[in-house]
Design a protein around this motif. Sequence first.
Motif, PDB file in Angstrom:
ATOM      1  N   THR A  68      68.359  -0.410  12.145  1.00  0.00           N
ATOM      2  CA  THR A  68      68.471  -0.359  13.605  1.00  0.00           C
ATOM      3  C   THR A  68      69.789   0.256  14.066  1.00  0.00           C
ATOM      4  OG1 THR A  68      69.502  -2.540  13.812  1.00  0.00           O
ATOM      5  CG2 THR A  68      67.081  -2.476  13.825  1.00  0.00           C
ATOM      6  N   VAL A  69      69.792   0.661  15.327  1.00  0.00           N
ATOM      7  CA  VAL A  69      71.000   1.141  15.995  1.00  0.00           C
ATOM      8  C   VAL A  69      71.008   0.541  17.394  1.00  0.00           C
ATOM      9  CG1 VAL A  69      72.297   3.157  16.815  1.00  0.00           C
ATOM     10  CG2 VAL A  69      70.931   3.323  14.707  1.00  0.00           C
ATOM     11  N   ALA A  70      72.168   0.053  17.825  1.00  0.00           N
ATOM     12  CA  ALA A  70      72.356  -0.464  19.189  1.00  0.00           C
ATOM     13  C   ALA A  70      73.431   0.377  19.857  1.00  0.00           C
ATOM     14  CB  ALA A  70      72.771  -1.934  19.160  1.00  0.00           C
ATOM     15  N   PHE A  71      73.166   0.823  21.074  1.00  0.00           N
ATOM     16  CA  PHE A  71      74.116   1.668  21.791  1.00  0.00           C
ATOM     17  C   PHE A  71      73.997   1.439  23.287  1.00  0.00           C
ATOM     18  CE2 PHE A  71      70.259   3.985  20.820  1.00  0.00           C
ATOM     19  CZ  PHE A  71      69.900   4.598  22.018  1.00  0.00           C
ATOM     20  N   LEU A  72      75.062   1.814  24.004  1.00  0.00           N
ATOM     21  CA  LEU A  72      75.055   1.675  25.456  1.00  0.00           C
ATOM     22  C   LEU A  72      74.114   2.709  26.067  1.00  0.00           C
ATOM     23  CD1 LEU A  72      78.849   1.102  26.124  1.00  0.00           C
ATOM     24  CD2 LEU A  72      77.012  -0.612  26.173  1.00  0.00           C
ATOM     25  N   VAL A 117      72.029   0.381  34.192  1.00  0.00           N
ATOM     26  CA  VAL A 117      71.894  -0.200  35.526  1.00  0.00           C
ATOM     27  C   VAL A 117      72.923  -1.303  35.756  1.00  0.00           C
ATOM     28  CG1 VAL A 117      69.464   0.400  35.745  1.00  0.00           C
ATOM     29  CG2 VAL A 117      70.094  -1.828  34.804  1.00  0.00           C
ATOM     30  N   MET A 118      73.513  -1.811  34.685  1.00  0.00           N
ATOM     31  CA  MET A 118      74.560  -2.835  34.763  1.00  0.00           C
ATOM     32  C   MET A 118      75.542  -2.564  33.619  1.00  0.00           C
ATOM     33  SD  MET A 118      73.715  -4.958  37.266  1.00  0.00           S
ATOM     34  CE  MET A 118      74.681  -6.425  36.967  1.00  0.00           C
ATOM     35  N   GLU A 119      76.779  -3.008  33.785  1.00  0.00           N
ATOM     36  CA  GLU A 119      77.749  -2.862  32.711  1.00  0.00           C
ATOM     37  C   GLU A 119      77.234  -3.569  31.459  1.00  0.00           C
ATOM     38  OE1 GLU A 119      82.444  -3.640  31.649  1.00  0.00           O
ATOM     39  OE2 GLU A 119      81.488  -4.900  33.168  1.00  0.00           O
ATOM     40  N   GLY A 120      77.305  -2.884  30.333  1.00  0.00           N
ATOM     41  CA  GLY A 120      76.861  -3.468  29.075  1.00  0.00           C
ATOM     42  C   GLY A 120      75.393  -3.248  28.767  1.00  0.00           C
ATOM     43  N   HIS A 121      74.656  -2.562  29.646  1.00  0.00           N
ATOM     44  CA  HIS A 121      73.237  -2.270  29.414  1.00  0.00           C
ATOM     45  C   HIS A 121      73.112  -1.564  28.066  1.00  0.00           C
ATOM     46  CE1 HIS A 121      69.359  -0.311  31.286  1.00  0.00           C
ATOM     47  NE2 HIS A 121      69.184  -0.623  29.996  1.00  0.00           N
ATOM     48  N   THR A 122      72.439  -2.216  27.143  1.00  0.00           N
ATOM     49  CA  THR A 122      72.372  -1.789  25.748  1.00  0.00           C
ATOM     50  C   THR A 122      70.935  -1.520  25.345  1.00  0.00           C
ATOM     51  OG1 THR A 122      74.344  -3.098  25.240  1.00  0.00           O
ATOM     52  CG2 THR A 122      72.901  -2.558  23.382  1.00  0.00           C
ATOM     53  N   LEU A 123      70.754  -0.540  24.486  1.00  0.00           N
ATOM     54  CA  LEU A 123      69.445  -0.259  23.894  1.00  0.00           C
ATOM     55  C   LEU A 123      69.512  -0.547  22.406  1.00  0.00           C
ATOM     56  CD1 LEU A 123      68.595   3.184  25.533  1.00  0.00           C
ATOM     57  CD2 LEU A 123      67.913   0.905  26.296  1.00  0.00           C
ATOM     58  N   VAL A 124      68.441  -1.128  21.869  1.00  0.00           N
ATOM     59  CA  VAL A 124      68.299  -1.333  20.427  1.00  0.00           C
ATOM     60  C   VAL A 124      67.047  -0.588  20.000  1.00  0.00           C
ATOM     61  CG1 VAL A 124      67.935  -2.998  18.574  1.00  0.00           C
ATOM     62  CG2 VAL A 124      69.457  -3.575  20.484  1.00  0.00           C
ATOM     63  N   ILE A 125      67.204   0.248  18.967  1.00  0.00           N
ATOM     64  CA  ILE A 125      66.093   1.064  18.473  1.00  0.00           C
ATOM     65  C   ILE A 125      65.967   0.926  16.959  1.00  0.00           C
ATOM     66  CG2 ILE A 125      66.374   2.743  20.345  1.00  0.00           C
ATOM     67  CD1 ILE A 125      67.640   4.658  18.256  1.00  0.00           C
ATOM     68  N   VAL A 157      64.403  -1.507  22.989  1.00  0.00           N
ATOM     69  CA  VAL A 157      64.520  -2.732  23.774  1.00  0.00           C
ATOM     70  C   VAL A 157      65.791  -2.625  24.610  1.00  0.00           C
ATOM     71  CG1 VAL A 157      64.764  -5.254  23.722  1.00  0.00           C
ATOM     72  CG2 VAL A 157      63.333  -4.098  22.000  1.00  0.00           C
ATOM     73  N   HIS A 158      65.641  -2.854  25.909  1.00  0.00           N
ATOM     74  CA  HIS A 158      66.792  -2.888  26.815  1.00  0.00           C
ATOM     75  C   HIS A 158      67.357  -4.302  26.847  1.00  0.00           C
ATOM     76  CE1 HIS A 158      65.928   0.919  29.095  1.00  0.00           C
ATOM     77  NE2 HIS A 158      64.734   0.690  28.578  1.00  0.00           N
ATOM     78  N   LEU A 159      68.658  -4.424  26.767  1.00  0.00           N
ATOM     79  CA  LEU A 159      69.360  -5.682  27.032  1.00  0.00           C
ATOM     80  C   LEU A 159      70.197  -5.419  28.281  1.00  0.00           C
ATOM     81  CD1 LEU A 159      69.331  -5.305  23.711  1.00  0.00           C
ATOM     82  CD2 LEU A 159      70.524  -7.474  23.853  1.00  0.00           C
ATOM     83  N   VAL A 160      69.856  -6.074  29.373  1.00  0.00           N
ATOM     84  CA  VAL A 160      70.527  -5.830  30.648  1.00  0.00           C
ATOM     85  C   VAL A 160      71.268  -7.098  31.066  1.00  0.00           C
ATOM     86  CG1 VAL A 160      70.261  -5.108  33.044  1.00  0.00           C
ATOM     87  CG2 VAL A 160      68.693  -4.215  31.290  1.00  0.00           C
ATOM     88  N   PRO A 161      72.607  -7.101  30.938  1.00  0.00           N
ATOM     89  CA  PRO A 161      73.369  -8.257  31.423  1.00  0.00           C
ATOM     90  C   PRO A 161      73.158  -8.385  32.931  1.00  0.00           C
ATOM     91  CG  PRO A 161      74.712  -6.880  29.997  1.00  0.00           C
ATOM     92  CD  PRO A 161      73.468  -6.101  30.302  1.00  0.00           C
ATOM     93  N   ARG A 162      73.027  -9.613  33.397  1.00  0.00           N
ATOM     94  CA  ARG A 162      72.712  -9.850  34.807  1.00  0.00           C
ATOM     95  C   ARG A 162      73.764 -10.706  35.473  1.00  0.00           C
ATOM     96  NH1 ARG A 162      67.373  -9.137  36.084  1.00  0.00           N
ATOM     97  NH2 ARG A 162      68.244  -9.220  38.185  1.00  0.00           N
ATOM     98  N   GLU A 163      73.933 -10.507  36.748  1.00  0.00           N
ATOM     99  CA  GLU A 163      74.807 -11.319  37.596  1.00  0.00           C
ATOM    100  C   GLU A 163      73.947 -11.921  38.693  1.00  0.00           C
ATOM    101  OE1 GLU A 163      77.890 -11.895  36.756  1.00  0.00           O
ATOM    102  OE2 GLU A 163      77.815 -10.446  35.118  1.00  0.00           O
ATOM    103  N   ASP A 164      74.273 -13.138  39.109  1.00  0.00           N
ATOM    104  CA  ASP A 164      73.503 -13.781  40.174  1.00  0.00           C
ATOM    105  C   ASP A 164      73.387 -12.902  41.409  1.00  0.00           C
ATOM    106  OD1 ASP A 164      72.927 -16.122  38.750  1.00  0.00           O
ATOM    107  OD2 ASP A 164      74.818 -17.050  39.361  1.00  0.00           O
ATOM    108  N   SER A 165      74.412 -12.116  41.683  1.00  0.00           N
ATOM    109  CA  SER A 165      74.447 -11.306  42.897  1.00  0.00           C
ATOM    110  C   SER A 165      73.935  -9.883  42.710  1.00  0.00           C
ATOM    111  CB  SER A 165      75.883 -11.260  43.432  1.00  0.00           C
ATOM    112  OG  SER A 165      76.725 -10.649  42.461  1.00  0.00           O
ATOM    113  N   ASP A 166      73.432  -9.518  41.504  1.00  0.00           N
ATOM    114  CA  ASP A 166      73.000  -8.128  41.330  1.00  0.00           C
ATOM    115  C   ASP A 166      71.749  -7.846  42.155  1.00  0.00           C
ATOM    116  OD1 ASP A 166      70.577  -8.508  39.757  1.00  0.00           O
ATOM    117  OD2 ASP A 166      71.803  -8.745  37.960  1.00  0.00           O
TER     118      ASP A 166
END
Length: 143
Positions: free
Chosen positions: A26-30, A35-43, A101-110
């Motif tokens: 696998t590879v994980a990259f920004l 759409v948010m800081e830290g939005h990461t993809l894993v392939i 796979v997208h990993l999208v860090p979330r904030e309550d106010s996003d």
Amino acid sequence: MASECVFCDIVAGRLHAEILFEDERTVAFLDNTAVMEGHTLVIPRAHAGDIWEISEDDAAAVMRTVHRMAAVLDDVLTPDGLTLFQANRPAGWQDVFHLHVHLVPREDSDRLNRPWYVDRADPEALARTRRRILGEGSADALR
């Protein structure tokens, strides 16, 4: 590797990406359209167009890396939450045809919104669908 696949180009080093982690599968990259800081993809390293093409071993490896990256994002960015997203085929909103796979860090106010509204399904319809999925030998893969 598939020709003309942007993610295969990243795996092969022909295209730059901000790589966060990589292992033999696998590879994980920004995401460069984050759409948010830290939005990461894993392939997966091996090209698989979607969930139906990926091997079970590579799918498991992708989820291991997703799990690992979720912990790192939580430790470093301390988001209020995390949304995982994986799409398949155009009708499923897939736009890059290499499983990811997208990993999208979330904030309550996003300002990100759910793509659908939650409403109770008809219990009889659920029962019919269950019978359809489990009937006629189609569920052999579940055994």
